[in-house]
Enzyme design. Structure first.
Site: not given
Lengths: 278, 309
Positions: A58-61, A92
């Site tokens: 997921m893009e938040v890391g 991220s």
């Protein structure tokens, strides 16, 4: 032995069919970039239905390969419930670097408007300087579309307004101007849109021109209807395949996911949810 | 020289944030700097440019209150629903309350710009925005990205410029009085963004002893040498969440869309939650104890490790 046809669901909505159809595109060894909104629901369903240990980023890391916790469906890709269920949490840049290194084999994305080369627009409708309708902006979709090996678009409304010949603004790169323009722009050879899934059908892309064509129909949809609702002169495969309806198991998981999503403040249109138990 | 940097939010914003500056606000879901943004609005700062990977309803409020001229972000919407960020739409479509420049970014682009700022280099290469209209819009903000030839491979690659904000504010789980700030859970763009800033305000749920910081120093995202002020601000991230402290106020955020769709409703909202209160404590009083009790995170303490040597 049960005859297979009997396991198919008879009544379902086009939206449900879209989610189920998308879910079937996932392979057990895919490394999936899990993006917000409809893609999140598809990946959630896939984990419950088929691949509990699907590896997702997921893009938040954050990276996971565990079945979702049963008590609460995450309201988004940043829900804190995700963290103690993850194998990696960073910045991220970590997640986006996984993408840039070419390690993401599959990503789903939703977009507001799409064109025949699979480019997406979530920035603005109308002239950029004087918008008729300002949209949110692309977030991570720009790099997901640019860098995932296989990209599958999910469009919840198959209509002329959403499927257009040319976009007002390219937020997310598909095949740009078609042919080899994406490669010339510097995107990886093994990347780019693989399909567009809608409540009516699955489109795929011509290997040479990179234009989207009708490849397969969802039950109850017709070629004429798809052509009518697409804003360019849609090409049709020589043999249009028929997609099987949702199985009872698929629809059960799909509806459970939709119900949990509504509890977490997702907005689903009434016509999509008419078979949900009240 | 005293190392105690404890301040109130009001004093910290007054001292360290000025008109016309470029301001970074931290938090990607976890620890969104709402309390700081509300104080910026109360102090009626003008012509700010704000930057953050996802603007969300935080930027929507700053836009609606008329304190910003430009946003640098990749996404600005109310993710709950999802529903529009109505103040953003009013500003972009109708110029209300003022004309706004939306400096279009992609998520990677803005993160790499912060990273370049963090590293002290002028630009960073990325592979993802070529061929899109994000690459060079809006024109009035000048050169946003460029293509250069790699001196080692000869390959053409896109580069994005460093962002070094004048001032940054983060909401974290805990900090000591010197400003060593610790955050855990999701970080998003917060660590690189805040370290790229010239002045730094740390708002923390808890102020702890330096010894607590030193028990797990890898949780520190910014250290005291860079920090100008430390604010003890419990619940400063509401209606976002703070891992281990409180959950997202989904109901409040969902209703925000309907309560701000019309401009007169937005004006009422602004007065009720921001300009009509003096500080975070008064805001929490309106929210009420029942709500806070409902949102409070349950304990899930885990992950002790052996630091022996």
């Amino acid at each position: 032995m049960v005859i297979e046809e009997e396991n198919y669901c008879k009544e379902y909505t086009g939206f449900e069919m879209m989610l189920v159809s998308a879910c079937r595109q996932i392979r057990h060894d895919d490394v999936v970039f899990n993006a917000f909104h409809w893609p999140f629901l598809v990946v959630h369903m896939a984990k419950l239905l088929r691949f509990p240990n699907l590896f997702t980023v997921m893009e938040v890391g954050l990276s996971q390969n565990e079945v979702p916790k049963p008590d609460k469906m995450p309201y988004s890709i940043v829900d804190p419930v995700l963290v103690p269920n993850s194998v990696f949490v960073g910045d991220s840049i970590d997640a986006l670097s996984i993408l840039q290194r070419g390690e993401i084999t599959l990503a789903f994305l939703s977009t507001s408007i799409i064109d025949k080369y699979g480019n997406g627009n979530t920035t603005v409708i109308g002239p950029y300087k004087k918008p008729i309708y300002r949209l949110p902006g692309g977030g991570g979709a720009t790099e997901i579309a640019g860098l995932a090996n296989r990209l599958i678009w999910l469009l919840d409304d198959h209509s002329k307004y959403r499927f257009v010949e040319k976009l007002d603004f390219i937020t997310d790169p598909g095949y740009l101007n078609g042919y080899d323009s994406r490669i010339k722009a510097g995107y990886p050879l093994n990347s780019g849109p693989e399909a567009i899934i809608t409540p009516l059908c699955i489109m795929r892309f011509d290997p040479f021109t990179k234009e989207a064509y009708l490849d397969a129909l969802h039950p109850n949809a017709t070629i004429e209807q798809v052509k009518e609702e697409t804003g360019w002169n849609l090409k049709i495969a020589d043999e249009v395949r028929d997609i099987k309806p949702p199985t009872m198991r698929e629809i059960e998981i799909c509806r459970k996911t939709m119900k949990d999503a509504i509890d977490q403040y997702y907005i689903l249109k009434p016509e999509w949810t008419k078979y949900l138990e009240k | 020289m005293s190392t105690d940097k404890i301040s109130t939010m009001r004093e910290a914003i007054k001292k360290f944030v000025h008109n016309n500056e470029l301001v970074f606000l931290g938090g990607f879901g976890n620890g969104i700097a709402f309390s700081a943004a509300h104080e910026i609005i109360r102090q009626d700062l003008k012509s700010l440019t704000v930057c953050k990977c996802g603007g969300g309803i935080l930027f929507d409020q700053l836009i609606g209150a008329g304190v910003v001229d430009q946003i640098i972000t990749s996404h600005c919407w109310n993710p709950h629903g999802p529903q529009p960020a109505w103040n953003l739409k009013r500003a972009m479509e109708e110029g209300i309350p003022n004309n706004l420049i939306y400096n279009e970014q992609s998520l990677f682009m803005i993160n790499m710009s912060f990273y370049a700022g963090y590293m002290g280099v002028p630009f960073m290469p990325i592979r993802s925005i070529v061929g899109t209209d994000i690459f060079d819009n809006p024109k009035e903000v000048g050169l946003k990205a460029a293509k250069v030839e790699c001196p080692f491979t000869g390959e053409e690659i896109c580069v994005v410029p460093a962002i070094n904000p004048d001032v940054g504010i983060i909401q974290v789980q805990r900090a000591d009085i010197e400003g060593n700030a610790q955050m855990w859970g999701l970080i998003g763009d917060t660590k690189f963004g805040i370290n790229a800033c010239k002045r730094i305000i740390v708002a923390a749920e808890e102020i702890v002893d330096k010894a607590v910081i030193m028990e797990s120093p890898e949780r520190t995202i910014v250290s005291s040498n860079k920090v100008d002020a430390v604010v003890h601000e419990p619940w400063g991230g509401h209606p976002g969440y703070m891992q281990g402290y409180y959950y997202t106020d989904l109901e409040y955020r969902f209703n925000y869309a309907k309560e701000t769709k019309e401009i007169r409703d937005w004006n009422k909202w602004l007065e009720k939650w921001i300009t009509g209160v003096n500080d975070r404590q008064e805001y929490l009083n309106i929210l009420g104890e029942d709500k806070l009790r409902k949102l409070k995170a349950k304990n899930l303490i885990q992950g002790a490790v052996n630091y022996g040597y």
